[in-house]
Design an enzyme around this catalytic site. Structure first.
Site, PDB file in Angstrom:
ATOM      1  N   GLN A 155      12.710 -14.641   5.615  1.00  0.00           N
ATOM      2  CA  GLN A 155      11.432 -15.325   5.456  1.00  0.00           C
ATOM      3  C   GLN A 155      11.088 -15.265   3.968  1.00  0.00           C
ATOM      4  OE1 GLN A 155       7.858 -13.430   6.916  1.00  0.00           O
ATOM      5  NE2 GLN A 155       6.868 -15.378   7.365  1.00  0.00           N
ATOM      6  N   ARG A 191       0.802  -1.225   0.000  1.00  0.00           N
ATOM      7  CA  ARG A 191       0.000   0.000   0.000  1.00  0.00           C
ATOM      8  C   ARG A 191       0.838   1.279   0.000  1.00  0.00           C
ATOM      9  NH1 ARG A 191      -3.786  -1.336   4.892  1.00  0.00           N
ATOM     10  NH2 ARG A 191      -2.255  -2.989   5.219  1.00  0.00           N
ATOM     11  N   GLY A 251      -6.737  -7.486  15.730  1.00  0.00           N
ATOM     12  CA  GLY A 251      -7.122  -8.648  16.514  1.00  0.00           C
ATOM     13  C   GLY A 251      -7.717  -8.174  17.841  1.00  0.00           C
ATOM     14  N   ARG A 303      40.544  49.331 -12.867  1.00  0.00           N
ATOM     15  CA  ARG A 303      39.375  49.288 -13.756  1.00  0.00           C
ATOM     16  C   ARG A 303      39.889  49.318 -15.192  1.00  0.00           C
ATOM     17  NH1 ARG A 303      36.484  53.980 -10.349  1.00  0.00           N
ATOM     18  NH2 ARG A 303      36.021  52.717  -8.518  1.00  0.00           N
ATOM     19  N   ASN A 351       1.015   1.641   7.134  1.00  0.00           N
ATOM     20  CA  ASN A 351       0.810   0.796   5.964  1.00  0.00           C
ATOM     21  C   ASN A 351       0.793   1.573   4.658  1.00  0.00           C
ATOM     22  OD1 ASN A 351       0.380  -1.787   7.341  1.00  0.00           O
ATOM     23  ND2 ASN A 351      -1.377  -0.720   8.215  1.00  0.00           N
ATOM     24  N   ASN A 368      35.290  44.897   5.661  1.00  0.00           N
ATOM     25  CA  ASN A 368      34.004  45.244   5.067  1.00  0.00           C
ATOM     26  C   ASN A 368      34.015  44.823   3.602  1.00  0.00           C
ATOM     27  OD1 ASN A 368      31.717  46.610   3.997  1.00  0.00           O
ATOM     28  ND2 ASN A 368      31.744  47.903   5.834  1.00  0.00           N
TER      29      ASN A 368
HETATM   30  C1  UD1 Z   1      -1.456  -8.422  13.260  1.00  0.00           C
HETATM   31  C2  UD1 Z   1      -2.045  -9.268  14.399  1.00  0.00           C
HETATM   32  C3  UD1 Z   1      -3.263  -8.553  14.958  1.00  0.00           C
HETATM   33  C4  UD1 Z   1      -2.896  -7.171  15.423  1.00  0.00           C
HETATM   34  C5  UD1 Z   1      -2.214  -6.404  14.299  1.00  0.00           C
HETATM   35  C6  UD1 Z   1      -1.652  -5.111  14.852  1.00  0.00           C
HETATM   36  C7  UD1 Z   1      -1.587 -11.581  13.837  1.00  0.00           C
HETATM   37  C8  UD1 Z   1      -2.133 -12.845  13.294  1.00  0.00           C
HETATM   38  N1  UD1 Z   1      -2.412 -10.538  13.869  1.00  0.00           N
HETATM   39  O1  UD1 Z   1      -2.424  -8.393  12.222  1.00  0.00           O
HETATM   40  O2  UD1 Z   1      -3.805  -9.299  16.037  1.00  0.00           O
HETATM   41  O3  UD1 Z   1      -4.045  -6.497  15.873  1.00  0.00           O
HETATM   42  O4  UD1 Z   1      -1.129  -7.137  13.742  1.00  0.00           O
HETATM   43  O5  UD1 Z   1      -1.184  -4.314  13.795  1.00  0.00           O
HETATM   44  O6  UD1 Z   1      -0.444 -11.544  14.242  1.00  0.00           O
HETATM   45  N2  UD1 Z   1       4.873 -10.017   8.778  1.00  0.00           N
HETATM   46  C9  UD1 Z   1       5.986 -10.716   8.379  1.00  0.00           C
HETATM   47  N3  UD1 Z   1       5.817 -11.943   7.813  1.00  0.00           N
HETATM   48  C10 UD1 Z   1       4.609 -12.503   7.638  1.00  0.00           C
HETATM   49  C11 UD1 Z   1       3.473 -11.793   8.060  1.00  0.00           C
HETATM   50  C12 UD1 Z   1       3.644 -10.542   8.632  1.00  0.00           C
HETATM   51  O7  UD1 Z   1       7.119 -10.243   8.529  1.00  0.00           O
HETATM   52  O8  UD1 Z   1       4.538 -13.636   7.134  1.00  0.00           O
HETATM   53  C13 UD1 Z   1       5.054  -8.697   9.400  1.00  0.00           C
HETATM   54  C14 UD1 Z   1       4.456  -7.577   8.593  1.00  0.00           C
HETATM   55  O9  UD1 Z   1       5.422  -6.995   7.745  1.00  0.00           O
HETATM   56  C15 UD1 Z   1       4.015  -6.604   9.656  1.00  0.00           C
HETATM   57  C16 UD1 Z   1       3.689  -7.490  10.848  1.00  0.00           C
HETATM   58  O10 UD1 Z   1       4.346  -8.711  10.620  1.00  0.00           O
HETATM   59  O11 UD1 Z   1       5.051  -5.737  10.051  1.00  0.00           O
HETATM   60  C17 UD1 Z   1       2.207  -7.718  11.015  1.00  0.00           C
HETATM   61  O12 UD1 Z   1       1.684  -8.389   9.901  1.00  0.00           O
HETATM   62  P1  UD1 Z   1       0.290  -8.027   9.262  1.00  0.00           P
HETATM   63  O13 UD1 Z   1       0.052  -8.913   8.121  1.00  0.00           O
HETATM   64  O14 UD1 Z   1       0.173  -6.570   9.042  1.00  0.00           O
HETATM   65  O15 UD1 Z   1      -0.693  -8.455  10.435  1.00  0.00           O
HETATM   66  P2  UD1 Z   1      -2.155  -7.896  10.723  1.00  0.00           P
HETATM   67  O16 UD1 Z   1      -3.100  -8.601   9.843  1.00  0.00           O
HETATM   68  O17 UD1 Z   1      -2.167  -6.432  10.694  1.00  0.00           O
HETATM   69 MG    MG Z   2      -0.916  -4.935   9.827  1.00  0.00          MG
END
Ligand code: UD1
Ligand code: MG
Length: 466
Positions: A81, A18, A144, A445, A232, A382
């Site tokens: 990852q 995003r 969450g 000059r 985001n 100056n």
């Molecule tokens: C997550 C939480 C949610 C919380 C929210 C707060 C979980 C399942 N949910 O949701 O409860 O309210 O954050 O913002 O944990 N990331 C990785 N690898 C992955 C997935 C995510 O590095 O495979 C990183 C993302 O870059 C990000 C963070 O983990 O920085 C959170 O991931 P995101 O997918 O945004 O989780 P949410 O759905 O927002």
């Molecule tokens: Mg998130």
């Protein structure tokens, strides 16, 4: 008993779709530093033994940044990852490098404003049980939700997409920051599946597993919800920037700095200051800026790595970079001080004056329209309007030296290398190509216009390769 070592896991593998950017999300800046830098600073303040950065998209750029810029004292470990299968899967990538007796805190690389002081109670609770940082939001959509039983004990976290309408009405949310003993966390991670609406491995499932194991789950409340806001998109990035800038301005005001409007001040670095410093609207400070007592900065100035002595005044629309001034100097309006400009006490540099790599002695003045480049100006000199240090012959730079008490008439060109003697007066409109003796009047000059058709520009002397 000494506490177990703290290991921070920073999740930074997200693509940041995003942001609509070629740059990895965590390298987008807040207050002039990448978001990841803020998170690493918080980890360092927490006393992390090692910080494990889980990276994926744009990982090479993130690593390259960290290798060049991250705090030297931090021990960084990189965990790749390859596929983003969820937050639990992300944490799992870092776990092999963490001993069972450690305490782990999970942080997000895209939550730049979190304070170490907010995380300390989370870490403390996470030394013995599972600790979750929560906050209460007016609009909890997308987060969450924290589930509690009749006694108020935390029993689980349910993601928005998996929540019943009743659960969606809950306003206490999971910020994403958790802490736990490493051995416990490892065991829970191995049991987490991906049978949910997103088909992802949810770190949040650790809560229900901890409850099943009879491990205490503590919800640590973040008092200031804005601290735990994630970034985001560009709107949220701008919002985080405003919060960050306001936080800095508030701290500076508490320390005695006066702003015409704290909402119209940008600090992308550090400001050291004395007493009764005043800063007008629309200023941007970068790098290390040091302002001594009673310094006043007029509106719309840019200062980058600048040191100013007591009582110095910078008037509107001046741009100062890698330079310094002593006490009681007056700079601007519309002055430009470039790297190596070193002004002494009571020096005046006025409108449309550019100074680069020149030392200017006490009480000297260049009040209008001048270029002072590469040289040395003594005290009490100056420099008239329209004076130019002709420092560049098209290939090489040369120095101009003006001794104490000299007077340079308007529209004078000083063709470097050249020296003007002590108390000398150079008449207006002179083109000075030879050294000027001490005292007296020097006038040069052209009587008639001449042309030299076969004249050749000098060529650059080739420097031997090191
Ligand atoms: C997550 C939480 C949610 C919380 C929210 C707060 C979980 C399942 N949910 O949701 O409860 O309210 O954050 O913002 O944990 N990331 C990785 N690898 C992955 C997935 C995510 O590095 O495979 C990183 C993302 O870059 C990000 C963070 O983990 O920085 C959170 O991931 P995101 O997918 O945004 O989780 P949410 O759905 O927002
Ligand atoms: Mg998130």
């Amino acid at each position: 008993m000494t506490p177990t070592p703290l290991h921070c896991i920073v999740l930074a593998a997200g693509q940041g779709t995003r942001m609509k950017s070629a740059r990895p999300k965590v390298l987008h800046g807040v207050g002039g530093r990448p978001m990841l830098a803020h998170v690493l600073t918080a980890a360092q303040k927490l006393g992390a033994a090692t910080v494990h950065v889980v990276y994926g998209h744009g990982g090479n750029a993130v690593r390259a940044w960290a290798e060049a810029e991250a705090p030297q004292a931090l021990s960084l470990h990189w965990a790749h990852q390859a596929e983003q299968l969820g937050t639990a899967h992300a944490v799992q990538q870092a776990m092999p490098a963490i001993p069972d007796d450690a305490t782990v805190i999970v942080m997000y690389g895209d939550v730049p404003l979190v304070r170490a002081s907010t995380l300390t109670p989370l870490v403390d609770a996470g030394r013995t049980g599972l600790a979750v940082l929560t906050t209460t939001l007016e609009d909890p959509a997308g987060y969450g939700r924290i589930l509690r039983d009749d006694t108020g004990a935390v029993i689980g976290i349910v993601e928005q997409r998996d929540a019943t309408p009743e659960q969606q009405a809950l306003r206490e949310i999971n910020t994403g920051f958790i802490a736990a003993p490493a051995g416990r966390l490892r065991a829970w991670l191995s049991k987490i599946g991906n049978d949910n609406a997103k088909g992802e491995y949810y770190l949040t499932d650790a809560v229900a597993l901890a409850v099943a194991d009879g491990v205490r789950v503590e919800a640590v409340q973040a008092a200031d919800a804005s601290e735990v806001e994630g970034v985001n998109d560009r709107l949220q990035l701008a919002h985080a920037e405003r919060l960050f800038q306001r936080r800095q301005a508030d701290a500076l005001m508490r320390a005695g700095v006066q702003f015409a409007d704290p909402a119209r001040f940008e600090l992308r670095g550090a400001l050291n200051h004395g007493r009764d410093v005043m800063i007008d609207v629309g200023c941007v400070f970068e790098g290390d800026v040091t302002l001594d007592d009673d310094v006043r900065i007029g509106p719309h100035c840019v200062l980058r790595d600048v040191t100013l002595g007591p009582g110095t005044v910078v008037e509107a629309h001046s741009v100062l970079e890698h330079c310094s001034a002593g006490a009681g100097a007056r700079i601007g309006p519309f002055a430009r001080l470039r790297p190596g400009a070193a002004l002494g006490d009571d020096v005046h540099v006025g409108n449309f004056v550019e100074v680069k790599n020149v030392t200017v002695g006490t009480g000297s003045k260049a009040n209008h329209l001048a270029y002072l480049g590469d040289g040395e100006v003594g005290a009490g000199v100056n420099i008239g309007a329209g004076t130019i240090f002709c420092n560049y012959d098209g290939a090489n730079k040369h120095r101009t030296v003006i001794d104490d008490g000299a007077f340079i008439g308007s529209d004078t060109q000083l063709v470097a290398p050249v020296r003007v003697g002590r108390d000398a007066t150079v008449a207006a409109g002179s083109t000075i190509t030879k050294d000027v003796p001490d005292g007296g009047l020097t006038l040069c000059r052209a009587r008639e216009q001449k042309h030299y058709p076969n004249w050749q520009r000098p060529t650059k002397a080739k420097r031997p390769k090191p």
